[in-house]
Motif scaffolding. Structure first.
Motif, PDB file in Angstrom:
ATOM      1  N   MET A 141       0.817  -1.198   0.000  1.00  0.00           N
ATOM      2  CA  MET A 141       0.000   0.000   0.000  1.00  0.00           C
ATOM      3  C   MET A 141       0.858   1.257   0.000  1.00  0.00           C
ATOM      4  O   MET A 141       0.620   2.194  -0.750  1.00  0.00           O
ATOM      5  CB  MET A 141      -0.926   0.016   1.208  1.00  0.00           C
ATOM      6  N   LEU A 142       1.888   1.289   0.880  1.00  0.00           N
ATOM      7  CA  LEU A 142       2.697   2.489   0.984  1.00  0.00           C
ATOM      8  C   LEU A 142       3.467   2.786  -0.298  1.00  0.00           C
ATOM      9  O   LEU A 142       3.621   3.940  -0.667  1.00  0.00           O
ATOM     10  CB  LEU A 142       3.663   2.364   2.159  1.00  0.00           C
TER      11      LEU A 142
ATOM     12  N   VAL B 165       1.853   9.978  -5.008  1.00  0.00           N
ATOM     13  CA  VAL B 165       2.190  11.316  -4.518  1.00  0.00           C
ATOM     14  C   VAL B 165       3.344  11.908  -5.321  1.00  0.00           C
ATOM     15  O   VAL B 165       3.299  13.073  -5.731  1.00  0.00           O
ATOM     16  CB  VAL B 165       2.556  11.257  -3.018  1.00  0.00           C
ATOM     17  N   VAL B 166       4.368  11.114  -5.547  1.00  0.00           N
ATOM     18  CA  VAL B 166       5.544  11.611  -6.268  1.00  0.00           C
ATOM     19  C   VAL B 166       5.181  11.989  -7.704  1.00  0.00           C
ATOM     20  O   VAL B 166       5.667  12.993  -8.239  1.00  0.00           O
ATOM     21  CB  VAL B 166       6.671  10.567  -6.244  1.00  0.00           C
TER      22      VAL B 166
ATOM     23  N   PRO C  32       9.439   8.779   0.366  1.00  0.00           N
ATOM     24  CA  PRO C  32       8.506   8.385  -0.698  1.00  0.00           C
ATOM     25  C   PRO C  32       9.135   8.427  -2.088  1.00  0.00           C
ATOM     26  O   PRO C  32       8.787   7.613  -2.947  1.00  0.00           O
ATOM     27  CB  PRO C  32       7.361   9.407  -0.578  1.00  0.00           C
ATOM     28  N   LEU C  33      10.084   9.338  -2.292  1.00  0.00           N
ATOM     29  CA  LEU C  33      10.775   9.407  -3.585  1.00  0.00           C
ATOM     30  C   LEU C  33      11.544   8.120  -3.854  1.00  0.00           C
ATOM     31  O   LEU C  33      11.427   7.517  -4.933  1.00  0.00           O
ATOM     32  CB  LEU C  33      11.716  10.613  -3.587  1.00  0.00           C
ATOM     33  N   VAL C  34      12.312   7.667  -2.868  1.00  0.00           N
ATOM     34  CA  VAL C  34      13.110   6.453  -3.041  1.00  0.00           C
ATOM     35  C   VAL C  34      12.207   5.228  -3.171  1.00  0.00           C
ATOM     36  O   VAL C  34      12.439   4.363  -4.037  1.00  0.00           O
ATOM     37  CB  VAL C  34      14.097   6.293  -1.865  1.00  0.00           C
ATOM     38  N   VAL C  35      11.185   5.147  -2.350  1.00  0.00           N
ATOM     39  CA  VAL C  35      10.266   3.997  -2.413  1.00  0.00           C
ATOM     40  C   VAL C  35       9.555   3.952  -3.765  1.00  0.00           C
ATOM     41  O   VAL C  35       9.410   2.879  -4.367  1.00  0.00           O
ATOM     42  CB  VAL C  35       9.250   4.056  -1.256  1.00  0.00           C
ATOM     43  N   ALA C  36       9.140   5.110  -4.262  1.00  0.00           N
ATOM     44  CA  ALA C  36       8.472   5.161  -5.567  1.00  0.00           C
ATOM     45  C   ALA C  36       9.423   4.725  -6.674  1.00  0.00           C
ATOM     46  O   ALA C  36       9.041   3.991  -7.598  1.00  0.00           O
ATOM     47  CB  ALA C  36       7.961   6.571  -5.841  1.00  0.00           C
TER      48      ALA C  36
ATOM     49  N   GLY D  76      16.842  16.137  -5.747  1.00  0.00           N
ATOM     50  CA  GLY D  76      15.621  16.874  -6.067  1.00  0.00           C
ATOM     51  C   GLY D  76      14.621  16.917  -4.942  1.00  0.00           C
ATOM     52  O   GLY D  76      13.705  17.757  -4.947  1.00  0.00           O
ATOM     53  N   ALA D  77      14.768  16.023  -3.956  1.00  0.00           N
ATOM     54  CA  ALA D  77      13.775  15.964  -2.880  1.00  0.00           C
ATOM     55  C   ALA D  77      13.721  17.255  -2.074  1.00  0.00           C
ATOM     56  O   ALA D  77      12.650  17.631  -1.577  1.00  0.00           O
ATOM     57  CB  ALA D  77      14.068  14.785  -1.953  1.00  0.00           C
TER      58      ALA D  77
END
Length: 219
Positions: free
Chosen positions: A1-2, A9-10, A43-47, A150-151
């Protein structure tokens, strides 16, 4: 889910691109080690890893588990709280070792915290703590270096600036890039392993910063 939520979101907040030097798929039980410079980079890395069909167990500050909804999702998906500065801190490495032994991947941030800079420019990885090298020593798992840039264009600076960044990100859609390097095996010595991991992640960060147009960019 995450990972699905992070990808959604990204995609709204920025223009994410991903490059990878490694052969796919990754072998079971890899340690993914990333630089950490913003509240927005998890979230950037996970995406980014999701595009490579990797959904890691994330080692993150225990305070997130007290956040409504997010905390429950973290618990349900088996992510690992890190109680920094307490007697419970070592438990996180034991939990990560168990996850790796079961074949899951683990995402860890070598710096163990955020930089104190207030500017929005990407910065090279700071000094690493020993947790990453100790986990690799304990498990003999390969370490996959992950660099991102970029984050900080999404979230950096004071609380007011971070809120403003989050609100305006869908309009600005800054360039975001994640580069995943080739898996490496760290030296057995913890100090040498920490230094080797820092070099590998720094090289991955340079690739990401170059692709995002962040190398030498002013804040």
């Amino acid at each position: 889910m995450l990972s699905r939520a992070a990808a959604a979101v990204v995609s709204v907040c920025g223009r994410l691109t991903v490059t990878c030097d490694a052969d796919l798929p990754f072998p079971a039980g890899c340690i993914f080690a990333a630089n950490h410079d913003s509240l927005a980079d998890p979230p950037l890395v996970v995406a980014a890893l999701r595009t490579l069909e990797v959904e890691p167990v994330v080692m993150a500050t225990a305070g997130l588990w007290r956040t409504p909804v997010l905390g429950r999702a973290l618990e349900q998906e088996g992510h690992i709280p890190v109680h920094r500065g307490t007697a419970r801190a070592a438990q996180a490495l034991d939990a990560a070792a168990e996850a790796l032994a079961s074949g899951r991947h683990v995402l860890i941030y070598g710096e163990g915290g955020l930089p104190r800079r207030t500017d929005a420019a990407a910065g090279a990885p700071g000094p690493f703590r020993t947790g990453l090298a100790r986990l690799a020593q304990l498990t003999a798992a390969p370490v996959v270096p992950v660099g991102h840039a970029g984050a900080r264009r999404l979230s950096s600076g004071s609380a007011v600036k971070q809120l403003a960044g989050a609100v305006t990100a869908p309009l600005r859609r800054p360039r975001l890039h994640v580069h995943v390097g080739t898996p490496v095996y760290l030296p057995a010595d913890v100090a040498d392993g920490t230094a080797a991991a820092h070099r590998a992640v720094s090289l991955a960060w340079e690739e990401a910063a170059r692709a995002a147009g962040e190398l030498g960019r002013a804040a």
